[in-house]
Design an enzyme around this catalytic site. Structure first.
Site, PDB file in Angstrom:
ATOM      1  N   VAL A  11       0.714  -1.105   0.039  1.00 41.39           N
ATOM      2  CA  VAL A  11      -0.054  -0.107   0.137  1.00 41.39           C
ATOM      3  C   VAL A  11       0.855   1.399  -0.074  1.00 41.39           C
ATOM      4  O   VAL A  11       0.556   2.124  -0.876  1.00 41.39           O
ATOM      5  CB  VAL A  11      -0.903   0.015   1.165  1.00 41.39           C
ATOM      6  CG1 VAL A  11      -1.726   1.221   1.267  1.00 41.39           C
ATOM      7  CG2 VAL A  11      -1.818  -1.177   1.258  1.00 41.39           C
ATOM      8  N   CYS A 263      -4.612 -10.307   1.491  1.00 44.31           N
ATOM      9  CA  CYS A 263      -5.953  -9.705   1.885  1.00 44.31           C
ATOM     10  C   CYS A 263      -6.860 -10.736   2.037  1.00 44.31           C
ATOM     11  O   CYS A 263      -7.716 -10.691   3.343  1.00 44.31           O
ATOM     12  CB  CYS A 263      -5.993  -8.807   0.959  1.00 44.31           C
ATOM     13  SG  CYS A 263      -4.938  -7.327   0.920  1.00 44.31           S
TER      14      CYS A 263
HETATM   15  C1  UDX Z   1      -7.630  -8.158  -3.037  1.00 41.01           C
HETATM   16  C2  UDX Z   1      -8.863  -7.057  -3.470  1.00 41.01           C
HETATM   17  O1  UDX Z   1      -9.287  -7.197  -4.867  1.00 41.01           O
HETATM   18  C3  UDX Z   1      -8.169  -5.668  -3.408  1.00 41.01           C
HETATM   19  O2  UDX Z   1      -9.106  -4.735  -3.445  1.00 41.01           O
HETATM   20  C4  UDX Z   1      -7.835  -5.313  -1.919  1.00 41.01           C
HETATM   21  O3  UDX Z   1      -7.247  -4.069  -1.773  1.00 41.01           O
HETATM   22  C5  UDX Z   1      -6.557  -6.458  -1.651  1.00 41.01           C
HETATM   23  O4  UDX Z   1      -7.111  -7.674  -1.668  1.00 41.01           O
HETATM   24  P1  UDX Z   1      -5.437  -9.064  -4.240  1.00 41.01           P
HETATM   25  O5  UDX Z   1      -5.117  -9.573  -2.994  1.00 41.01           O
HETATM   26  O6  UDX Z   1      -4.174  -8.157  -4.926  1.00 41.01           O
HETATM   27  O7  UDX Z   1      -6.510  -7.875  -3.939  1.00 41.01           O
HETATM   28  O8  UDX Z   1      -5.976  -9.806  -5.464  1.00 41.01           O
HETATM   29  P2  UDX Z   1      -7.150 -10.438  -6.134  1.00 41.01           P
HETATM   30  O9  UDX Z   1      -6.930  -9.759  -7.536  1.00 41.01           O
HETATM   31  O10 UDX Z   1      -8.410  -9.651  -5.431  1.00 41.01           O
HETATM   32  O11 UDX Z   1      -7.239 -11.957  -6.053  1.00 41.01           O
HETATM   33  C6  UDX Z   1      -7.516 -12.573  -4.641  1.00 41.01           C
HETATM   34  C7  UDX Z   1      -7.530 -14.009  -4.959  1.00 41.01           C
HETATM   35  O12 UDX Z   1      -8.459 -14.424  -5.639  1.00 41.01           O
HETATM   36  C8  UDX Z   1      -6.307 -14.466  -5.935  1.00 41.01           C
HETATM   37  O13 UDX Z   1      -5.764 -15.917  -5.093  1.00 41.01           O
HETATM   38  C9  UDX Z   1      -6.916 -14.748  -7.178  1.00 41.01           C
HETATM   39  O14 UDX Z   1      -6.498 -16.022  -7.905  1.00 41.01           O
HETATM   40  C10 UDX Z   1      -8.246 -15.260  -6.647  1.00 41.01           C
HETATM   41  N1  UDX Z   1      -9.602 -14.990  -7.572  1.00 41.01           N
HETATM   42  C11 UDX Z   1      -9.639 -13.752  -8.145  1.00 41.01           C
HETATM   43  C12 UDX Z   1     -10.010 -16.108  -8.296  1.00 41.01           C
HETATM   44  O15 UDX Z   1      -9.865 -17.394  -7.912  1.00 41.01           O
HETATM   45  N2  UDX Z   1     -10.969 -15.774  -9.130  1.00 41.01           N
HETATM   46  C13 UDX Z   1     -11.341 -14.614  -9.625  1.00 41.01           C
HETATM   47  O16 UDX Z   1     -12.468 -14.711 -10.302  1.00 41.01           O
HETATM   48  C14 UDX Z   1     -10.878 -13.733  -9.015  1.00 41.01           C
END
Ligand code: UDX
Length: 437
Positions: A11, A263
C-alpha cells in the site's frame, strides 16, 4: 501538499509515488533500514509491474524521498498516512501492534505549535481502530496539539496496483471531522472517481465488506464449479451467462483452486472475529472460509483420482507458485497448497513461476521440488502438467507442446485457462475446475 507515508509495503510503496505523481511532496518512511536502502538504490523489495520505473521517476523529480527517520518524515507533513501491515493474529483478528506503535511515535514526535495535521489509516483495520489511534496520539502528544484522524481504505490489487490506484472506481474517506474531510477531498480532487465521505466506522467497514464480498463471490463460483463437475455443466459458460446480468457483473467469477494472498484470507477471518466479538454469527463468512479451505484440496484430489494415492516415482510439471498472476507474493497461495498436498503423497515437481520462484522456494523448500526457469523446462519429461496460477502466458501454451512434453495424457488446469476441446482433440485428457463436458 506535503505528505508522509509510513510503511513501504504494497500500500505505502505504491501510494507514495502516486501521491508524488499527483504533484505532492512525499516522504516514505519505514523502520526497516535494509528496505529503505534497497528502495533508495532503485531496487524494489516487491515485484509490482511499473513500480520501479515510477519510483525512479518521482525520486528524480525530487518530490519523493524515503527515510527511516520518522521525525523528519512527519515534520512538514499536512497528512500522515499509516500504511503498516496488519497481519492475521492467531485468533483470526488483525494484529494492530504496528498501527499502535506508529500512533504512539507520532504522538511523541509532534511538537507544541506544530501545524494541524490529518492522520490517516490506509491499512486495513477493524471498526473502531481509528478512534483508538486518535486516543493514542492524544495521550502522547503535547497538550492542545491539533489533529484529526481519518480512514482511507485502499482497494488496490497486487499485480495491478498502480493502475488500480490511478483509476480507482471510488475513493472512500471516513472521518468525524469536516476539516479532515476537506483536506482529503483536496488531495483526491485530481481523480475523476467519486469520493465517498463517511464517518470513521463506516469507512473501516466498507473495506472489509468489499473484500469479504469479493472472496464470497469467488467462493460461490468455486462451489458452483464443484456442482458443475457433478452435473456436466461448464462453469465458464455458467459464469458468462450470469455475469452478463448487470446486477451480478462478470468479474471475480473465475472458478479456481481458491483465493489466497495477503488480503482476502486475513480480512474474511478478521471480519468473522469482529462478528463473533459482537455476538453475531456471520454465517456467509463461515461458509466462505470453510469452502475456500478445501478448494485447493478438491483440485489436488482430481490428481489422486487419476494417479492413485501413491505418487512416488511420478514427476509433475507445475506452473505457478504465486497466489495469483503478476505478483511474486506466495502468501496463502493455493498453488503451494496443491503442491504440498501432492508432495505428501510422494509426488515430485518441476516448478516454474515467472516471478515467484524465490519466494516460493523460501516457502516450499527443495524437498522433491526442482525450480526451473521456463514453461518448457517445467513440462519437459514430466508425467503430467498442473496449471496453478493465472499467469497470462500459461493460458497461451500450445496444447501440442504439452502433448510432446508429458508422458501421460493427463492435463490439470486449476485456473481454467486452456480450451478443453483443443486439449482433448490431441488425445489428451483435460481436468479443469467445473468443466466436465
Ligand atoms: C484484493 C482486493 O481485490 C483488493 O481490492 C484489496 O485491496 C486487496 O485484496 P489481491 O489480494 O491483490 O486484492 O488479489 P485479487 O486480484 O483480488 O485476487 C485474490 C485471490 O482471488 C487470488 O488468489 C486470485 O487468484 C483469486 N481469484 C480472483 C479467483 O480465484 N477468481 C477470480 O475470479 C478472481
Amino acid at each position: 501538499m506535503k505528505l508522509c507515508v509510513i510503511g513501504t509495503g504494497y500500500v505505502g510503496l505504491v501510494g507514495a509515488p502516486i501521491f508524488s505523481e499527483w504533484g505532492n511532496e512525499v516522504v516514505g518512511v519505514d523502520i526497516d533500514q535494509k528496505k529503505i536502502d534497497r528502495i533508495n538504490s532503485g531496487d524494489m523489495p516487491i515485484f509490482e509491474p511499473g513500480l520501479e520505473e515510477l519510483v525512479k521517476k518521482e525520486m528524480e523529480k525530487g518530490t519523493l524521498t524515503f527515510t527511516t527517520d520518522l521525525e523528519a518524515g512527519i515534520s512538514d507533513a499536512e497528512i500522515i498516512f499509516i500504511c503498516v501491515g496488519t497481519p492475521q493474529y492467531f485468533d483470526g483478528s488483525a494484529d494492530l501492534s504496528a498501527v499502535w506503535s506508529v500512533a504512539e511515535n507520532i504522538g511523541k514526535l509532534v511538537k507544541p505549535g506544530d501545524p494541524y495535521r490529518v492522520i490517516v489509516t490506509k491499512s486495513t483495520v477493524p471498526v473502531g481502530t481509528n478512534e483508538r489511534v486518535e486516543e493514542i496520539v492524544r495521550e502522547n502528544a503535547p497538550e492542545g496539539y491539533e489533529f484529526d484522524v481519518a480512514s482511507n481504505p485502499e482497494f488496490l490489487r497486487e499485480g495491478s496496483s498502480i493502475k488500480d490506484m490511478r483509476n480507482t472506481d471510488r475513493t472512500v474517506v471516513g472521518s468525524n471531522s469536516q476539516r479532515a474531510h476537506d483536506k482529503m477531498a483536496k488531495l483526491y480532487s485530481v481523480l475523476d472517481a467519486p469520493l465517498v465521505q463517511t464517518d470513521l466506522r463506516s469507512s473501516e467497514m466498507i473495506k472489509y465488506a468489499s473484500n469479504t464480498f469479493l472472496a464470497m463471490k469467488i467462493t460461490f463460483i468455486n462451489e458452483m464449479a464443484q456442482l458443475c463437475d457433478r452435473t456436466g455443466a461448464d462453469v465458464k459458460m455458467v459464469a458468462k451467462g450470469m455475469g452478463m446480468d448487470n446486477r451480478i457483473g462478470p468479474k471475480f467469477l473465475n472458478a479456481s483452486i481458491g483465493y489466497g494472498g495477503g488480503c482476502f484470507p486475513k480480512d474474511v477471518a478478521a471480519l468473522h472475529k469482529t462478528s463473533s466479538d459482537n455476538s453475531f454469527e456471520f454465517k456467509l463468512l463461515e461458509a466462505t472460509m470453510a469452502a475456500n479451505e478445501i478448494q485447493a484440496q478438491y483440485f489436488a484430489n482430481k490428481v489422486l483420482e487419476v494417479f492413485g494415492e501413491d505418487l512416488s516415482g511420478l514427476t509433475f510439471g507445475a506452473l505457478g507458485l504465486a497466489f495469483k498472476g503478476n505478483t511474486d507474493d506466495v502468501r496463502k497461495s493455493p498453488a503451494i497448497k496443491v503442491i504440498r498436498k501432492l508432495r505428501g503423497y510422494g509426488a515430485s515437481f518441476k516448478v516454474y513461476d515467472p516471478e515467484a520462484l524465490e519466494t516460493g522456494k523460501a516457502d516450499l523448500g527443495e524437498t522433491s521440488v526442482e525450480y526451473v526457469s521456463s514453461i518448457e523446462e517445467a513440462m519437459s519429461g514430466t508425467d503430467s502438467l498442473l496449471i496453478l496460477t493465472e499467469w497470462k502466458q500459461f493460458g497461451e501454451i500450445d496444447p501440442a507442446d504439452i502433448k510432446k512434453a508429458i508422458r501421460t495424457e493427463h492435463v490439470f488446469d486449476g485456473r481454467n485457462m486452456l480450451d478443453p476441446k483443443e486439449v482433448e482433440a490431441l488425445g489428451l485428457r483435460y481436468y479443469g475446475v467445473g468443466r466436465t463436458h
